[in-house]
Design an enzyme around this catalytic site. Structure first.
Site, PDB file in Angstrom:
ATOM      1  N   HIS A   1     -25.997  17.445   8.615  1.00 51.24           N
ATOM      2  CA  HIS A   1     -26.318  17.155  10.012  1.00 51.24           C
ATOM      3  C   HIS A   1     -25.734  18.170  10.985  1.00 51.24           C
ATOM      4  O   HIS A   1     -24.650  18.711  10.783  1.00 51.24           O
ATOM      5  CB  HIS A   1     -25.817  15.754  10.368  1.00 51.24           C
ATOM      6  N   ASP A   2     -26.511  18.445  12.035  1.00 54.47           N
ATOM      7  CA  ASP A   2     -26.067  19.272  13.162  1.00 54.47           C
ATOM      8  C   ASP A   2     -25.786  20.724  12.789  1.00 54.47           C
ATOM      9  O   ASP A   2     -25.041  21.408  13.493  1.00 54.47           O
ATOM     10  CB  ASP A   2     -24.822  18.659  13.821  1.00 54.47           C
TER      11      ASP A   2
ATOM     12  N   GLY B   1     -21.357  19.528   7.819  1.00 53.19           N
ATOM     13  CA  GLY B   1     -21.902  19.305   9.147  1.00 53.19           C
ATOM     14  C   GLY B   1     -21.429  20.300  10.190  1.00 53.19           C
ATOM     15  O   GLY B   1     -20.387  20.945  10.045  1.00 53.19           O
TER      16      GLY B   1
END
Length: 265
Positions: free
Chosen positions: A118-119, A136
């Site tokens: 994520h991200d 992440g």
């Protein structure tokens, strides 16, 4: 061409000439651009934004929920640029409320079993070899190459045109234009082969090499080395990109290869 054994939610936005092979599943909040091919047994979940002429191979899962205990179901995306290839069993998670999206740039090749959490923001023209893993909140510049089984710690940054050798654990930021290797990770020279392939001139490569010689080879205190580079090298885009990256590193950059020597003032 949509195979009858695939499932596509009726509200998904799929361009006319997208190919979806049998046994793939495409969820509701998905957009796929023209000319993209989706292989068999691919799962594309809510929040996926896939560009034109991409190729996604069997077993991949795109825009899965973040593996982050802080995730609270916020609406986020996983975006893949045009002409990017995602090989077998790659997993790409969508963003959290930190950045609200995960982004893979254009013309990238993400090889089998790689994971992008994520991200993460990945630039254009990157190559991630088999089983590369990004935790992440990682930022990767353009034209970065990760060899097989590279693992990158969360919140790290990797500068444009960098090359990280196979099996390396990346715990610090990797500045642009260099090769990174060894355990613990360290500077291993500039990425001269990659730079030549991308049209950098001999003069530009020499400039990059001279700057990193001051930063990493002469065993200077890094803060003083940065000041020395700024004082002794004429301002150029290359010099300023290197200085800006190193000075703005939150985690700190990788070290020069020490070979048992101690730093000098």
């Amino acid at each position: 061409m949509i195979q009858p054994l695939s499932y596509i939610h009726p509200e998904a936005k799929i361009a006319q000439n997208v190919v979806v092979e049998p046994f793939s599943t495409i969820h509701r909040d998905v957009e796929i651009g023209e000319g993209t091919w989706i292989g068999s047994n691919v799962t594309i979940m809510n929040g996926a934004r896939i560009g034109k002429n991409c190729r996604i191979f069997p077993g991949s899962v795109i825009s899965g929920e973040p593996q982050d205990l802080k995730f609270e179901g916020e609406i986020t995306t996983a975006e893949i640029g045009d002409n990017t290839t995602i090989r077998e069993c790659v997993t790409i998670n969508r963003g959290t409320k930190d950045r609200y999206k995960t982004v893979i740039g254009k013309n990238c090749l993400i090889q089998a079993y790689s994971h992008i959490a994520h991200d993460c923001f990945v630039g254009d023209n990157c190559i991630f070899s088999n089983s590369s893993t990004l935790a992440g909140h990682i930022t990767v510049g353009d034209y970065v190459v990760l060899a097989g089984m590279v693992a990158v710690h969360q919140f790290c940054k990797i500068g444009s045109h960098a090359f990280v050798t196979g099996g390396t654990l990346v715990r610090k930021d990797v500045p642009p234009f260099i090769k990174a290797a060894r355990e613990p990770i360290a500077y291993a020279g500039i990425n001269s082969v990659g730079l030549r392939r991308r049209g950098f001139s001999t003069e530009e490569i020499t400039e990059i090499q001279d700057i990193y010689r001051v930063l990493f080879v002469q065993h200077r205190n890094l803060t003083k080395a940065l000041d020395l580079v700024e004082a002794e090298f004429a301002p150029t885009e290359l010099r300023d990109e290197i200085l800006s990256f190193v000075r703005n590193s939150n985690r700190g950059v990788i070290k020069g290869f020490n070979q048992g020597r101690t730093s000098t003032l």
